[in-house]
Design an enzyme around this catalytic site. Sequence first.
Site, PDB file in Angstrom:
ATOM      1  N   ALA A 127       0.550  -8.259   2.314  1.00 30.78           N
ATOM      2  CA  ALA A 127       1.825  -8.652   1.715  1.00 30.78           C
ATOM      3  C   ALA A 127       2.704  -7.460   1.335  1.00 30.78           C
ATOM      4  O   ALA A 127       3.765  -7.647   0.748  1.00 30.78           O
ATOM      5  CB  ALA A 127       1.553  -9.507   0.483  1.00 30.78           C
TER       6      ALA A 127
ATOM      7  N   HIS B 193       6.726  -7.391  -4.682  1.00 35.33           N
ATOM      8  CA  HIS B 193       5.872  -6.224  -4.956  1.00 35.33           C
ATOM      9  C   HIS B 193       6.777  -4.988  -4.997  1.00 35.33           C
ATOM     10  O   HIS B 193       7.518  -4.728  -4.048  1.00 35.33           O
ATOM     11  CB  HIS B 193       4.820  -6.039  -3.858  1.00 35.33           C
ATOM     12  CG  HIS B 193       3.860  -7.182  -3.768  1.00 35.33           C
ATOM     13  ND1 HIS B 193       2.955  -7.472  -4.769  1.00 35.33           N
ATOM     14  CD2 HIS B 193       3.657  -8.115  -2.809  1.00 35.33           C
ATOM     15  CE1 HIS B 193       2.243  -8.531  -4.419  1.00 35.33           C
ATOM     16  NE2 HIS B 193       2.653  -8.939  -3.239  1.00 35.33           N
TER      17      HIS B 193
END
Length: 244
Positions: A111, A195
Amino acid sequence: MRIGIIGCGSIASEIISRSKNVVAVYDICPDKCKKFGIKICGSIEELIEESDLIIEAASTEAVKEYASKIIDSGKDLLIMSIGGLVDDEFRDSLFKKAFEKNVNIYLPSGAIGGLDIIKTAKIAGLNKVTIKSTKNAKILGVDCKTRTRIFKGTAREAIKRFPKSTNVTVLLMIITGMDIEVEIYADPDIKYNIHEIYIEGAFGSAEITIKNHPTPENPKTSYLAALSPISILEYIDKKVLIGV
Ligand SMILES: NC(=O)c1ccc[n+]([C@@H]2O[C@H](COP(=O)([O-])OP(=O)(O)OC[C@H]3O[C@@H](n4cnc5c(N)ncnc54)[C@H](O)[C@@H]3O)[C@@H](O)[C@H]2O)c1
């Protein structure tokens, strides 16, 4: 190349929809595999027999349970549940065994991104690596009204608390060789998995932000993560490697 997949969830669905080489699957709940219309194996041994490369897309427990067996059998292994590699002794022995057996272990970027920068920067030395992950509060099982920090600590601690949501922190720990700083935020309104990675070292500094849509099947799993093993499959037999 014959590919076998452990775990018939959202990542398996994405891989199977994009690769003709998946020949067999295995899941502790075999009913979850029926939707694919390909061979369902009754045991991990049968999956190993059917495959040249095994993709683990199941759970951190599955990594601990099957990884050594797969490497012992001389088959290549791609691991999605990187959290299963958090234990130094287990990881070192697995990597050593792969070297001895001359097999490949692939750990996809999942990810996140920017691992090319991190690997390159590490050559001259890194002195700080942090990651802030923000996910929808419901996905994290948290009740809050505004964006709230729910965790601050190391990757080792994060994967213990959130084993399905912090695989990328363990990947960063492995690739940097550092006990990186992790913060996790719950946001009641957010639709993305975000993130934010910060690295600092002799090269300078870099900030990398990834805003991920979740997969339709599993809101905990980012779409980019489900695509990341496919990018490895596309590169596996190439003689020209770009951006690695
Ligand atoms: N590296 C990354 O960036 C990243 C990102 C997202 C998800 N992941 C991890 O990848 C894995 C798969 O994600 P997903 O969204 O496809 O999950 P999912 O929950 O949609 O599917 C997982 C499947 O694996 C099966 N399973 C669980 N444990 C098993 C075991 N021991 N043996 C056999 N089957 C087992 C389950 O029954 C389920 O069908 C998870 O561990 C997840 O945390 C990693």
